[in-house]
Write a protein that holds these residues in place. Structure first.
Motif, PDB file in Angstrom:
ATOM      1  N   PRO A  12      -3.876 -76.713 -73.406  1.00  0.00           N
ATOM      2  CA  PRO A  12      -3.452 -77.910 -72.684  1.00  0.00           C
ATOM      3  C   PRO A  12      -4.267 -79.122 -73.117  1.00  0.00           C
ATOM      4  O   PRO A  12      -5.488 -79.082 -73.152  1.00  0.00           O
ATOM      5  CB  PRO A  12      -3.736 -77.540 -71.212  1.00  0.00           C
ATOM      6  N   PRO A  14      -3.502 -82.592 -71.800  1.00  0.00           N
ATOM      7  CA  PRO A  14      -2.807 -83.677 -71.111  1.00  0.00           C
ATOM      8  C   PRO A  14      -3.599 -84.962 -71.169  1.00  0.00           C
ATOM      9  O   PRO A  14      -4.825 -84.972 -71.092  1.00  0.00           O
ATOM     10  CB  PRO A  14      -2.711 -83.163 -69.671  1.00  0.00           C
ATOM     11  N   LEU A  20       1.237 -83.285 -64.764  1.00  0.00           N
ATOM     12  CA  LEU A  20       0.673 -82.000 -65.160  1.00  0.00           C
ATOM     13  C   LEU A  20       1.701 -80.880 -65.019  1.00  0.00           C
ATOM     14  O   LEU A  20       2.592 -80.940 -64.164  1.00  0.00           O
ATOM     15  CB  LEU A  20      -0.545 -81.680 -64.300  1.00  0.00           C
ATOM     16  N   ARG A  21       1.541 -79.858 -65.864  1.00  0.00           N
ATOM     17  CA  ARG A  21       2.345 -78.643 -65.763  1.00  0.00           C
ATOM     18  C   ARG A  21       1.472 -77.585 -65.089  1.00  0.00           C
ATOM     19  O   ARG A  21       0.481 -77.134 -65.655  1.00  0.00           O
ATOM     20  CB  ARG A  21       2.818 -78.183 -67.146  1.00  0.00           C
ATOM     21  N   ILE A  22       1.855 -77.220 -63.876  1.00  0.00           N
ATOM     22  CA  ILE A  22       1.006 -76.388 -63.027  1.00  0.00           C
ATOM     23  C   ILE A  22       1.705 -75.071 -62.714  1.00  0.00           C
ATOM     24  O   ILE A  22       2.866 -75.060 -62.277  1.00  0.00           O
ATOM     25  CB  ILE A  22       0.695 -77.119 -61.700  1.00  0.00           C
ATOM     26  N   HIS A  56       4.757 -84.096 -60.751  1.00  0.00           N
ATOM     27  CA  HIS A  56       4.216 -82.997 -61.536  1.00  0.00           C
ATOM     28  C   HIS A  56       5.242 -81.866 -61.666  1.00  0.00           C
ATOM     29  O   HIS A  56       6.111 -81.692 -60.809  1.00  0.00           O
ATOM     30  CB  HIS A  56       2.920 -82.482 -60.918  1.00  0.00           C
ATOM     31  N   ASP A 108      -0.844 -76.593 -68.068  1.00  0.00           N
ATOM     32  CA  ASP A 108      -2.133 -77.270 -68.124  1.00  0.00           C
ATOM     33  C   ASP A 108      -3.147 -76.586 -67.221  1.00  0.00           C
ATOM     34  O   ASP A 108      -4.336 -76.515 -67.539  1.00  0.00           O
ATOM     35  CB  ASP A 108      -1.985 -78.728 -67.671  1.00  0.00           C
ATOM     36  N   VAL A 350      -5.165 -82.754 -57.364  1.00  0.00           N
ATOM     37  CA  VAL A 350      -4.925 -83.386 -58.656  1.00  0.00           C
ATOM     38  C   VAL A 350      -6.225 -83.949 -59.220  1.00  0.00           C
ATOM     39  O   VAL A 350      -6.498 -83.847 -60.427  1.00  0.00           O
ATOM     40  CB  VAL A 350      -3.848 -84.478 -58.538  1.00  0.00           C
ATOM     41  N   TYR A 353      -8.006 -81.012 -60.659  1.00  0.00           N
ATOM     42  CA  TYR A 353      -7.401 -80.589 -61.929  1.00  0.00           C
ATOM     43  C   TYR A 353      -7.854 -81.498 -63.067  1.00  0.00           C
ATOM     44  O   TYR A 353      -8.249 -81.034 -64.142  1.00  0.00           O
ATOM     45  CB  TYR A 353      -5.874 -80.663 -61.855  1.00  0.00           C
ATOM     46  N   ARG A 354      -7.761 -82.794 -62.841  1.00  0.00           N
ATOM     47  CA  ARG A 354      -8.076 -83.744 -63.911  1.00  0.00           C
ATOM     48  C   ARG A 354      -9.571 -83.735 -64.235  1.00  0.00           C
ATOM     49  O   ARG A 354      -9.964 -83.937 -65.393  1.00  0.00           O
ATOM     50  CB  ARG A 354      -7.596 -85.138 -63.536  1.00  0.00           C
ATOM     51  N   LEU A 357      -9.911 -80.837 -66.566  1.00  0.00           N
ATOM     52  CA  LEU A 357      -9.270 -81.041 -67.865  1.00  0.00           C
ATOM     53  C   LEU A 357      -9.901 -82.164 -68.674  1.00  0.00           C
ATOM     54  O   LEU A 357      -9.667 -82.261 -69.881  1.00  0.00           O
ATOM     55  CB  LEU A 357      -7.780 -81.346 -67.657  1.00  0.00           C
TER      56      LEU A 357
END
Length: 372
Positions: A12, A14, A20-22, A56, A108, A350, A353-354, A357
């Motif tokens: 991933p 992104p 995002l692809r979750i 998302h 992701d 979120v 997640y970010r 990532l």
């Protein structure tokens, strides 16, 4: 076997602002959202809907039918194995099937809400985020320590995280609810409510004793299915049943809302370190104050003296019931709308997640070669 579309497995990468692809992995024991009991499943359903509303792409993996707005849904069982709740094999089978689905997908983030699923995180390309829905007692604590850096943990309260600051925490995200789906009623009826499992940790026997000492009838609604629950009911609840005690059984989504909005207070006399306690938030959304013992997450969820009364001893519960009756129902609902909405929960996830990532998005810095 479950089927899902296949795609090339890639790392991933992104950009910081793209959707995002979750892969959202729910436990297998109840449908999503649940028809009755199922606090984790209720939270997952609301989280999925909010993430999709924010743009998302969410692939929800669960069991049986679903009623969410998930972009895609894959079921690992035609019918949720609810009767086997507490048995390990259904979740192990679920985890194995989830691993196949994740391997074929292009995600992701994998967000896992199960116990067994994180065991397979080491083999996934996308990083795995695990929401800790239970307490960090000795056995779970050793389990998550053994997983090492293969997963990244999110707590549902600061109190839950406190015993193990060494684990790989991303942060705390409180559970949220859709406040507008809970009916608000400022004028309450003359009964107390217990909502939860018939279990020694939840201690509905203390709720009966407190309500009786305060001269208030009580209604008890909850699950009594597992052997420990049935044994506890026979030992502690059955001897206390009288004309001032009403047994409701398991309350579905409609019934629990009606009970919450009518009750004078919710009794939450927990005898363990409760990691969150969604029923407290649901009751306050209906304008119903919470009377609770000061354990686990309770001080984070309830504003003592504003949205409920928090005490240290069961002996203090009867007086706390009286004190709660004068609290503002509107203040209870406002507190939930501000602090425990699904929007706030989704934004918290979120952000986590970010945060995870972000290192993948940073360009590699070439090594500088010294010149002689």
């Amino acid at each position: 076997m479950p089927t899902t579309s296949t795609s090339t497995r890639v790392l991933p990468t992104p950009s910081p602002d793209r959707p995002l692809r979750i892969a959202m992995v729910a436990p297998p024991y109840f449908s999503i959202p649940p028809k009755g009991y199922g606090g984790i499943e209720a939270v997952v359903a609301d989280l999925v809907d909010e993430l999709v509303a924010d743009g998302h792409h969410v692939t929800l993996i669960g069991a049986g039918p679903h009623g969410t707005k998930a972009t895609e849904y894959v079921s690992t069982f035609d019918e949720p194995p609810s009767r086997k709740l507490g048995e390990p094999l259904p979740e192990v089978v679920h985890a194995a099937r989830v691993a196949q689905i994740v391997e074929r997908g292009n995600f992701d983030i994998v967000h896992d809400h199960t116990l067994a699923g994180p065991l397979l995180a080491r083999a996934t390309v996308a990083p795995t985020v695990v929401t800790m829905h239970g307490p960090l007692e000795p056995d779970p604590l050793e389990y998550y320590r053994a997983l090492g850096g293969t997963v990244h943990l999110i707590g549902i309260s600061d109190a839950q995280r406190r015993p193990a600051p060494d684990l790989p925490w991303l942060g705390t995200v409180h559970n949220g609810i859709r406040v507008e789906t809970f009916p608000f009623q400022p004028k309450k009826e003359n009964f107390a409510l217990f909502m939860g499992r018939f279990h020694p940790q939840k201690a509905p026997h203390l709720a009966i004793d407190a309500a009786r000492a305060a001269g208030m009838p009580i209604t008890l609604a909850g699950k009594c299915q597992e052997p420990v629950e049935k044994a506890y009911f026979e030992a502690e609840i059955a001897p206390r049943i009288g004309p001032d005690v009403s047994l409701f059984g398991v309350a579905d989504a409609v019934a629990k809302r009606q009970l919450y909005r009518r009750a004078a207070c919710l009794l939450f006399p927990i005898c363990w370190e409760e990691p969150f306690g969604l029923v407290m938030v649901e009751a306050m959304a209906c304008g119903t104050p919470v009377v609770a013992l000061r354990r686990g997450s309770v001080p984070e969820v309830v504003r003592d003296g504003v949205t409920g009364v928090v005490v240290d001893s069961p002996d203090e519960l009867p007086a706390a019931i009286e004190a709660a009756r004068v609290l503002s129902p509107q203040a209870c609902r406002d507190h939930v709308a501000t602090s425990f909405s699904t929007e706030r929960m989704a934004h918290g996830y979120v952000a986590a997640y970010r945060k995870l990532l972000a290192p993948m998005q940073e360009p590699a810095v070439p090594a500088v070669r010294s010149v002689a």
